[in-house]
Design a protein around this motif. Structure first.
Motif, PDB file in Angstrom:
ATOM      1  N   UNK A   1       0.837  -1.202   0.000  1.00 35.01           N
ATOM      2  CA  UNK A   1       0.000   0.000   0.000  1.00 35.01           C
ATOM      3  C   UNK A   1       0.874   1.255   0.000  1.00 35.01           C
ATOM      4  N   UNK A   2       0.376   2.263  -0.692  1.00 31.13           N
ATOM      5  CA  UNK A   2       1.082   3.550  -0.663  1.00 31.13           C
ATOM      6  C   UNK A   2       0.847   4.230   0.697  1.00 31.13           C
ATOM      7  N   UNK A   3       1.793   5.077   1.078  1.00 31.23           N
ATOM      8  CA  UNK A   3       1.709   5.721   2.400  1.00 31.23           C
ATOM      9  C   UNK A   3       0.386   6.478   2.577  1.00 31.23           C
ATOM     10  N   UNK A   4      -0.063   7.169   1.524  1.00 32.65           N
ATOM     11  CA  UNK A   4      -1.325   7.940   1.643  1.00 32.65           C
ATOM     12  C   UNK A   4      -2.495   7.003   1.937  1.00 32.65           C
ATOM     13  N   UNK A   5      -2.492   5.828   1.302  1.00 33.11           N
ATOM     14  CA  UNK A   5      -3.576   4.859   1.536  1.00 33.11           C
ATOM     15  C   UNK A   5      -3.495   4.294   2.953  1.00 33.11           C
ATOM     16  N   UNK A   6      -2.281   4.134   3.453  1.00 35.28           N
ATOM     17  CA  UNK A   6      -2.114   3.643   4.832  1.00 35.28           C
ATOM     18  C   UNK A   6      -2.694   4.666   5.809  1.00 35.28           C
ATOM     19  N   UNK A   7      -2.436   5.951   5.561  1.00 34.66           N
ATOM     20  CA  UNK A   7      -3.000   6.998   6.428  1.00 34.66           C
ATOM     21  C   UNK A   7      -4.525   6.893   6.420  1.00 34.66           C
ATOM     22  N   UNK A   8      -5.112   6.747   5.238  1.00 40.30           N
ATOM     23  CA  UNK A   8      -6.573   6.670   5.134  1.00 40.30           C
ATOM     24  C   UNK A   8      -7.100   5.454   5.896  1.00 40.30           C
ATOM     25  N   UNK A   9      -6.431   4.332   5.760  1.00 39.97           N
ATOM     26  CA  UNK A   9      -6.862   3.114   6.462  1.00 39.97           C
ATOM     27  C   UNK A   9      -6.771   3.316   7.980  1.00 39.97           C
ATOM     28  N   UNK A  10      -5.734   3.986   8.426  1.00 39.55           N
ATOM     29  CA  UNK A  10      -5.581   4.245   9.873  1.00 39.55           C
ATOM     30  C   UNK A  10      -6.697   5.181  10.366  1.00 39.55           C
ATOM     31  N   UNK A  11      -7.016   6.194   9.559  1.00 40.46           N
ATOM     32  CA  UNK A  11      -8.110   7.111   9.938  1.00 40.46           C
ATOM     33  C   UNK A  11      -9.401   6.319  10.110  1.00 40.46           C
ATOM     34  N   UNK A  12      -9.629   5.387   9.207  1.00 44.87           N
ATOM     35  CA  UNK A  12     -10.824   4.556   9.278  1.00 44.87           C
ATOM     36  C   UNK A  12     -10.843   3.755  10.576  1.00 44.87           C
ATOM     37  N   UNK A  13      -9.707   3.177  10.905  1.00 47.92           N
ATOM     38  CA  UNK A  13      -9.645   2.381  12.147  1.00 47.92           C
ATOM     39  C   UNK A  13      -9.837   3.260  13.375  1.00 47.92           C
ATOM     40  N   UNK A  14      -9.487   4.531  13.245  1.00 46.74           N
ATOM     41  CA  UNK A  14      -9.691   5.467  14.364  1.00 46.74           C
ATOM     42  C   UNK A  14     -11.123   6.001  14.392  1.00 46.74           C
TER      43      UNK A  14
END
Ligand SMILES: Cc1ncc(C[n+]2csc(CCOP(=O)(O)OP(=O)(O)O)c2C)c(N)n1
Ligand SMILES: [Mg+2]
Length: 546
Positions: A1-14
Motif C-alpha cells: 500500500x502507498x503511504x497515503x492509503x495507509x493513512x486513510x486506512x488508519x483514519x478509518x480504524x480510528x
C-alpha cells in the motif's frame, strides 16, 4: 500500500467518518477510495474550524481531521490551528510537505517548524514505513491529556511510496487520570466548610462528560454554578442554582455571587486570564481542579489543587462530600436560590426593554431573544462569533442540554462561528446548528456558506448586520469621522441566495419570528439558510463594572 492509503486506512480504524480538506493532498483521494467522506471547503481555515467543532460536540469521542497541501495550504491554515490551540481543541492536522530534497530548505514553509507553538505534538514523517508509528503517536497525544491539535507532516514523495506489507495499527487508547486521594479529602473538607462557595465549570466537564456529577455536587453543596464560555451548557442555565455563564458580559447574579463568594471551585477549567472570561475577584480562596498541571498557579494562585479528569475528580469529591454531610443537606437551598432568583429578576427587568424592543433598525437583543424562544433549545447547537454578537448572546442564551452551546474566546478569530456550526451539523445532523455573527465576521469566512450548500450541510446562519464594526466605534472615533474606517457594506441575504442557499433580509420586528420559522423549515429540507437582520450599532453590554 502507498503511504497515503495507509493513512486513510488508519483514519478509518480510528473511527474517522469525514476527512475535511483542501487540495492538493493525496490523502483526500486515498480517503475517498477508503469510503471516508471527503468534504472540501473554500479555504483551509474554515475546514479546520469544522474539524474543531466535530471534536468539541462529541466530547473528543470523534476527532476532527483536516488535510491540506504543502506551501500555500499550510501557510493559510495557521489561523485555524492557532484558534484550536488557544481554545484547547483536539484535532489532527495532516499537511503535505515539500518533497524531501526541498523539505527543510528556505523559503519552503515547514509545518513541523512553524506549527510547534500551536500544537501539542508535531512531527515530519520522512520514511513511508514509519507512517503507522507517527499516526499512533499523533492519535495517542490527541486523545490523551490536555486536548490540543497534533500535526503529522508527510512530504509528497513519501505519500507516493510503498509501505512494506506487515504493518499493523491499533486505535490509540483514551486513558483517564484520577486525582490524588489525599488532596481530594482536603478539597472536600474545604468545599463543605465554605459558607458561600461558587462552582466554576470549564470545558473539561464536557470532555469528561461529567455533567451529571457536576449537577450532583452543586445540589449536594447547595452551591451556585457558573461556567466559562467554553464550558457553557455543562450546567443547565434554567436550573435554580445557575448563575449563567461567564464571558465578557455576564449576569448581575453571577457578578454578585462571585464578589461575595468565600471559595471558588474551578473544575475542568484553566482559569486563564482573558478578556472573554469572567475575572476571578481578588482575595478569594481558589480551588483549582484540572487535567493539566501547566495551568495550576499560572494566572491565579490556587490555595488547593487537584489534577485529573473532571469526571473522576467529581466522582471522588462526591464520595467524600457525601460522607461529610451524612445525608443531611444544610438547608441552604431555599435562601441561595431565592437570592439568585431575586437578582435574576432585577437583571432581566433591566434588559427586557432591549430584549423585546420594537425599534428599527432592530435591536440585536430582540433578534437573540426571539431566536431563543422560537427554536427547540434542547435540540439546537448555537455558537457566537467575535465582536458584539458574542457579548450580546452569551449572557442571555440559556442552554438546557450539554454540548448545545459552542463557546469560545481564548482567542477570538472573526468568522470562526460558521465552520463551527457546519462541523457541529456534520456530527449531529438531527440538531439545528446555528451561528450568530456580525458583518465584520462574515467578511472573513462568508464564502464558505457556499460549502454548506454544496456539501449539503444545512445550518442556520444568523447575521446581525449593522453595516459597521460597532464594537470598534469608541476606539476608532477619528478614523470613523475622517475616513469612515469602521463602515462595512454588503447584501448577505442576496449572497446566500446566489450560492444556492436560503436567504432573507429582515428589517421589521414582527418579521423576526416568522423568518426564523421559515429558515428552520428550509434547513429541515436540507437547504442552509442565512437570515440577515438589519440591526442597530448597539454597544450596550451586560458588563460589571459597566
Ligand atoms: C481575525 C480577527 N481580526 C480582528 C479582530 C478584532 N475585532 C473583534 S470584533 C471586531 C469588529 C466586529 O464587528 P462585527 O462583527 O460587525 O460586530 P458589531 O460589533 O458591529 O456588532 C474586530 C475588528 C478579531 N476578533 N479577529
Ligand atoms: Mg457589525
Amino acid at each position: 500500500m502507498k503511504a497515503a492509503a495507509v493513512v486513510a486506512e488508519i483514519l478509518k480504524r480510528e473511527g474517522v467518518k469525514f476527512l475535511i480538506g483542501y487540495p492538493v493532498n493525496q490523502i483526500i483521494e486515498a480517503a475517498a477510495e477508503a469510503d471516508i467522506r471527503t468534504i472540501i471547503v473554500r479555504q483551509e481555515r474554515v475546514g479546520l474550524h469544522m474539524a474543531d467543532a466535530l471534536s468539541r460536540v462529541t466530547s473528543g469521542d470523534r476527532i476532527g481531521v483536516f488535510a491540506m497541501q504543502h506551501g500555500p495550504g499550510t501557510e493559510n491554515s495557521f489561523g485555524g490551528v492557532a484558534q484550536a490551540f488557544g481554545d484547547s481543541v483536539p484535532i489532527v492536522v495532516i499537511p503535505g510537505g515539500y518533497p524531501r530534497h526541498l523539505l527543510n530548505i528556505t523559503p519552503n514553509f515547514s509545518s513541523w517548524l512553524n506549527y510547534q507553538h500551536v500544537t501539542k505534538w508535531a512531527e515530519q514523517v520522512i520514511m513511508p514505513q514509519h507512517v503507522p508509528d507517527a499516526m499512533r503517536r499523533a492519535f495517542t497525544q490527541v486523545k490523551n491529556g490536555r486536548p490540543r491539535p497534533v500535526l503529522v507532516e508527510i512530504p509528497v514523495d513519501v505519500m507516493r511510496e510503498e509501505v512494506p506489507d506487515g504493518w499493523t495499527y491499533t486505535p490509540a487508547p483514551r486513558l483517564r487520570v484520577a486525582p490524588d486521594p489525599k488532596a481530594v479529602i482536603e478539597v472536600a473538607a474545604a468545599l463543605v466548610a465554605a459558607e458561600r462557595p461558587v462552582i466554576y465549570a470549564g470545558q473539561g466537564v464536557h470532555y469528561a462528560k461529567a455533567w451529571t456529577q457536576l449537577r450532583e455536587l452543586a445540589e449536594l453543596l447547595e452551591a451556585p454554578v457558573t461556567t466559562s464560555l467554553q464550558g457553557k451548557s455543562a450546567f443547565p442555565e434554567t436550573h435554580a442554582l445557575s448563575l449563567g455563564s461567564g464571558g465578557r458580559s455576564i449576569s448581575k447574579q453571577l457578578h454578585h455571587f462571585l464578589t461575595n463568594a468565600d471559595l471558588i471551585f474551578g473544575i475542568g477549567c484553566s482559569f486563564a486570564s482573558t478578556n472573554y472570561g469572567v475575572a476571578m475577584p481578588k482575595g478569594k480562596k481558589l480551588v483549582h481542579a484540572t487535567l493539566d498541571p501547566l495551568d495550576i498557579n499560572k494566572d491565579v494562585r490556587a490555595e488547593m489543587a487537584l489534577v485529573g479528569d473532571a469526571a473522576l475528580t467529581l466522582d471522588a469529591l462526591l464520595g467524600e462530600v457525601r460522607d461529610r454531610l451524612k445525608g443531611k443537606p444544610r438547608g441552604r437551598m431555599p435562601a441561595v436560590t431565592a437570592e439568585i432568583s431575586r437578582l435574576k429578576t432585577e437583571w432581566m427587568a433591566q434588559w427586557m426593554p432591549r430584549l423585546t424592543a420594537k425599534s428599527t433598525p432592530l435591536s440585536p437583543y430582540r433578534v437573540i431573544w426571539d431566536l431563543l424562544h422560537t427554536v427547540d433549545v434542547a435540540n439546537t447547537i448555537v455558537t457566537h462569533d467575535a465582536g458584539s454578537p458574542r457579548d450580546q448572546i452569551s449572557p442571555f442564551w440559556e442552554p438546557i442540554a450539554p454540548l448545545t452551546y459552542i463557546g469560545w474566546g481564548k482567542t477570538t478569530q472573526l468568522g470562526y462561528g460558521l465552520g463551527l456550526a457546519m462541523g457541529a451539523k456534520l456530527a449531529q445532523p438531527d440538531k439545528l446548528c446555528v451561528n450568530v455573527w456580525g458583518d465584520a465576521a462574515i467578511g472573513f469566512t462568508g464564502m464558505d456558506f457556499e460549502t454548506a450548500v454544496r456539501e449539503r450541510i444545512p445550518i442556520l446562519s444568523v447575521l446581525l448586520n449593522n453595516f459597521s464594526m460597532a464594537i470598534e466605534l469608541k476606539v476608532m472615533a477619528t478614523a470613523t469621522e475622517k475616513y469612515r474606517s469602521t463602515d462595512i457594506s454588503g447584501n448577505y441575504a442576496d449572497m446566500a441566495k446566489a450560492f444556492g442557499g436560503w436567504g432573507e433580509r429582515v428589517t421589521a420586528p414582527d418579521d423576526i419570528v416568522p423568518a426564523i420559522k421559515r429558515a428552520v423549515a428550509k434547513t429541515r429540507e436540507g437547504t442552509p439558510a442565512l437570515l440577515e437582520f438589519i440591526t442597530e450599532k448597539a454597544v450596550d453590554f451586560s458588563m460589571y463594572p459597566a
